[in-house]
Design a protein around this motif. Structure first.
Motif, PDB file in Angstrom:
ATOM      1  N   UNK A 751      32.522  57.554  39.519  1.00 42.15           N
ATOM      2  CA  UNK A 751      31.927  56.233  39.348  1.00 42.15           C
ATOM      3  C   UNK A 751      33.061  55.251  39.089  1.00 42.15           C
ATOM      4  N   UNK A 752      32.733  53.968  39.148  1.00 42.71           N
ATOM      5  CA  UNK A 752      33.811  52.993  38.997  1.00 42.71           C
ATOM      6  C   UNK A 752      34.443  53.093  37.614  1.00 42.71           C
ATOM      7  N   UNK A 753      35.718  52.791  37.580  1.00 47.34           N
ATOM      8  CA  UNK A 753      36.463  52.899  36.319  1.00 47.34           C
ATOM      9  C   UNK A 753      37.825  52.253  36.458  1.00 47.34           C
ATOM     10  N   UNK A 754      38.744  52.694  35.629  1.00 50.08           N
ATOM     11  CA  UNK A 754      40.073  52.113  35.595  1.00 50.08           C
ATOM     12  C   UNK A 754      41.119  53.215  35.715  1.00 50.08           C
ATOM     13  N   UNK A 755      42.018  53.023  36.645  1.00 57.00           N
ATOM     14  CA  UNK A 755      43.159  53.921  36.775  1.00 57.00           C
ATOM     15  C   UNK A 755      44.240  53.443  35.814  1.00 57.00           C
ATOM     16  N   UNK A 756      44.639  54.304  34.887  1.00 56.64           N
ATOM     17  CA  UNK A 756      45.662  53.976  33.891  1.00 56.64           C
ATOM     18  C   UNK A 756      46.962  54.669  34.285  1.00 56.64           C
ATOM     19  N   UNK A 757      48.022  53.906  34.436  1.00 58.08           N
ATOM     20  CA  UNK A 757      49.367  54.453  34.653  1.00 58.08           C
ATOM     21  C   UNK A 757      50.181  54.129  33.403  1.00 58.08           C
ATOM     22  N   UNK A 758      50.596  55.166  32.677  1.00 62.31           N
ATOM     23  CA  UNK A 758      51.265  54.934  31.395  1.00 62.31           C
ATOM     24  C   UNK A 758      52.749  54.648  31.585  1.00 62.31           C
ATOM     25  N   UNK A 759      53.029  53.687  32.435  1.00 64.22           N
ATOM     26  CA  UNK A 759      54.352  53.085  32.585  1.00 64.22           C
ATOM     27  C   UNK A 759      54.248  51.630  32.141  1.00 64.22           C
TER      28      UNK A 759
END
Length: 828
Positions: A751-759
């Motif tokens: 489902x829709x969400x947020x891609x988190x890149x921990x940079x």
């Protein structure tokens, strides 16, 4: 040149006067640009500061030659009068000099714009934006009691011991005793020359600024002079002192090279000059004697060398004032003496005392273990180098007879630093650190704000070095937020009690305001006859002797279960017992003390053994707090086989799930809850204030694998944008390519969400989702987030900073303008 000619050349900066042309301006601008692109902004600042002073004060004579028709009081009065008159000279002259200075600096900055604009962009976001606190700005100041070590050469001294660290080169600015004699001759012999006293002033200013904290005037510079508050290490202002001494020594050598009549005409009679030299030597000697109670003096060999060099210096000045001063052989001897002195003194510097090459090339066990993990992760090292490596004797045996004791010591220190992955080494091994340096997260101002998750406000230092401030392993969920997979610690504060080793790095806390029980699974396959527990109570002074506080439930691999009780006053007790007893009565006695606290010797860890009967291989250990008063802190747990005298420590923590994966000179724990470098969440909150965002993340209800804290509302923000029912396990995120300036990720969302890149979220990064540009949202204070719809996506992050493009354009245009200008001048 004569003083009259010198005065004639004094118009304009550097004596250019009417000869100021484009080539000269372009040359100066090019030097400034090269200095900027060298990368050390503080060195550039110091140089430009000195150049600005030269533009104001150094480009014309401070005294006039016709003021010295005779020596004495009148000459001094006339000189002072003309000095005041020169300082009040017309603004037109000063303006011309400043114009040259500003033009050359501006053109140089434009040439270096390709570096300066990105640097400026970083500085606005860095921990130094707005300036450093004064105490931080004056760190690494010159130490007044060590001034002799800083300004005079030493022989056979270990300066790292004198200055208390291997970075002592920051505090050393000696030019040699013989060079100081030449500089003194330059001042006294050519003080009528226009720029001589300027360099005396410059040297004195550099030395006074290098004192930093010990110089009250430094605070005025810090407050009033732009740029001073951005740098620390005032000792680097010694550069102005050494530069001035070199110039004055050159003037002294030039003076001695004159003929006798010329020397007499310039400086007066030989006897007059020698008298002034003796007086000038007595002044610093008297100063040293006066301050001797607070000064640190070197050992006798160095003091004797100083006396010898002083006599040699005095001798060659005497010879230089005679007709021998013009002889080539005299000049050669002086040069050889100066080079020999500096060469001998330099033997105490670090680069002249190398150790074995293996100190750099040999791979230690801790970094070797981390290098076997090829996934994307970060680590944090909390270890110091106060331990002895396990192979210390082998190292000494191998290098004994090949290296000096000091070189062997340096090898051991290097080995320990590699073991703990000390600063800079992560860059060598390409292992990302969580610190604000070493290839980890950028040390931005928001990084310092993020440290509030791990440290109290008063313990945070504005330098981004988290590793040096932590005293205990942080919560696993917070480490996971930063993609920390491994934690490196040493064994210095672990304990051996009755021949049993206890790992005290982690603590399990049970009771009021915390979890009531903790279960330890995945135990080592070890046949134990008893359990050893190191613990203490907090806020439980009202419990009477013998009161059960903890139930220990032990299950073995065969399905059998045992239950044991830990009692107040027998197995454990109030930790800070004496301090609590001084304010209110404690109803139970002290149990057996096994260890005192690291940072508070009055605090106690208590030791007790739980008898298991026959040797059994355990499957699970559960500890349950039984009262509603106080807390129970389990510091260490070990499985013990009393038949063989062996034991095995067990990691127990209520702050996360950790597993010991390496135990050598240091320990490496794996954070079992670590989040990948890129992952998806389906809940988000918008909190624009950074401090409020940190408070939200510090709350134990915050789960970084389930939700994100966004700094701004994304397009289409609303309640329908969240889906709390979806979990991390139903999504798939794969990093296809990970490069310093380009990251490609494939994501499949239920489902829709947020891609988190921990940079680090930083200006210049752009994101494209399925080929279309998408806005990057700052998430969890420091990182990048992209809103994604359900389904499969290809996300590409690329670093394309506008500051670099604009800077390159400005640098190219400026260089082209200079080339065209020089070509036009040449054609004329």
């Amino acid at each position: 040149p004569s003083p009259e000619r010198e005065r004639g050349r004094g118009e304009g900066v550097g004596g250019w006067g009417e000869g100021l042309v484009l080539p000269a301006l372009a040359g100066l601008a090019l030097v400034i640009a090269l200095q900027f692109t060298a990368g050390h902004l503080q060195a550039s600042y110091i140089n430009l500061f000195a150049l600005g002073l030269y533009a104001l004060l150094g480009g014309r004579p401070w005294f006039r030659s016709d003021d010295f028709s005779r020596f004495g009081t009148r000459a001094t009065k006339v000189a002072i009068t003309n000095l005041i008159r020169d300082l009040l000279r017309p603004a037109k002259t000063i303006g011309r000099n400043l114009l040259i200075y500003v033009l050359s600096m501006s053109v140089g900055a434009a040439l270096a714009a390709v570096q300066l604009l990105p640097s400026y962009e970083l500085s606005r976001l860095s921990i130094r934006s707005g300036g450093l606190p004064y105490r931080e700005a004056v760190s690494f100041s010159l130490r007044p009691h060590l001034i002799l070590y800083s300004l005079l050469p030493t022989f056979g001294e270990d300066l790292s011991q004198v200055f208390g660290g291997e970075s002592f080169n920051e505090y050393v600015g000696y030019v040699g005793v013989l060079v100081l004699f030449l500089a003194l001759v330059g001042v006294l012999g050519q003080w009528r020359r226009g720029r001589t006293l300027f360099f005396v002033f410059l040297g004195a200013l550099g030395l006074s600024l290098a004192l930093g904290l010990a110089n009250p005037a430094y605070f005025i510079f810090y407050k009033l002079v732009p740029g001073f508050s951005f740098f620390r290490a005032p000792s680097r202002w010694l550069y102005l002192y050494t530069t001035a001494m070199a110039v004055l020594a050159g003037l002294g050598a030039e003076f001695l090279a004159h003929s006798l009549p010329e020397k007499a005409r310039i400086a007066g009679y030989k006897r007059w000059l020698m008298r002034r030299i003796l007086i000038a030597l007595c002044l610093p000697a008297a100063f040293v004697i006066l301050l001797s109670p607070i000064l640190d003096f070197p050992r006798v060999p160095t003091l004797m060398a100083w006396v010898l060099l002083a006599w040699v210096g005095f001798g060659f000045v005497l010879i230089g004032l005679s007709r021998w001063g013009r002889r080539p052989v005299f000049r050669l001897v002086v040069v050889l003496l100066i080079v020999g002195e500096l060469f001998a003194a330099s033997q105490g510097l670090a680069y002249n005392n190398p150790t074995a090459p293996e100190a750099f090339s040999f791979l230690r066990t801790a970094p070797a273990h981390l290098l076997t993990d090829r996934s994307l992760y970060r680590f944090i090292s909390m270890s110091d180098i106060i331990y002895d490596p396990g192979d210390l004797k082998e190292i000494q045996q191998i290098f004994e007879g090949q290296l000096s004791p000091k070189a062997i010591y340096d090898y051991v220190v290097a080995a320990k630093r590699k073991e703990i992955l000390a600063p800079n080494l992560p860059l060598l091994y390409k292992i990302a650190s969580v610190d604000g340096y070493d290839g980890g997260l950028l040390p931005l101002k928001r990084y310092i704000t993020l440290l509030r998750l791990f440290l109290p406000e008063e313990d945070i230092l504005p330098d981004g070095r988290l590793r040096e401030q932590l005293k205990q392993v942080p919560e696993g969920r917070l480490l996971s937020l930063l993609n920390v997979k491994y934690v490196i610690t040493d064994k210095v504060f672990d304990v051996w009690i009755d021949g049993v080793y206890y790992d005290l790095e982690h603590t399990a806390t049970l009771g009021r305001g915390t979890t009531p029980e903790v279960a330890v699974q995945n135990l080592p396959r070890f046949a134990a006859t008893s359990l050893g527990l190191v613990s203490y109570l907090e806020g439980a002074e009202g419990l009477a002797d013998g009161t059960p506080v903890v139930e220990v439930i032990v299950s073995d691999v065969e399905g059998h279960t045992q239950r044991h009780l830990l009692r107040a006053g027998l197995d454990t007790a109030e930790g800070d017992y004496d301090a609590v007893a001084a304010t209110r009565p404690i109803q139970h006695a002290k149990a057996r003390i096994g260890h005192h606290w690291r940072d508070h010797p009055g605090g106690n860890d208590y030791i007790t053994l739980v008898d298991l009967g026959e040797a059994t291989v355990l499957k699970e250990i559960t500890l349950r707090y039984l009262t509603d008063v106080g807390r129970f802190h389990l510091r260490g747990l070990s499985l013990i086989d009393e038949r063989t005298g062996t034991s095995e420590s067990v990691v127990v923590s209520t702050a996360g799930h950790f597993r010991l994966v390496h135990s050598g000179d240091v320990k490496i724990y794996q954070n079992l809850d670590v989040l990948p470098r890129a992952f998806v969440v389906h809940r988000a909150r918008v909190i624009e204030d950074d401090k409020a965002a940190v408070a939200a993340m510090r709350d134990e209800s915050f789960r970084p694998n389930e939700e994100a804290i966004l700094a701004e509302a994304p397009p289409g923000w609303g309640a329908e944008a969240t889906s709390p029912q979806t979990t991390l396990n139903s999504d798939r995120v794969t990093i296809i390519s990970y490069e310093p300036e380009r990251v490609i990720i494939e994501a499949d969302l239920a489902s829709e969400g947020y891609l988190i890149l921990t940079d680090t979220c930083y200006p210049g990064w752009r994101a494209h989702v399925d080929g279309k540009e998408s806005p990057i949202i700052r998430a969890n204070l420091l990182f990048r987030a992209i809103g994604l719809s359900a389904g499969q996506h290809r996300v590409e992050f690329s670093y394309e900073p506008a500051s670099l493009k604009i800077g390159a354009a400005v640098s190219s245009a400026t260089l082209l303008a200079i080339v065209v200008g020089l070509w036009l001048v040449q054609r004329r």
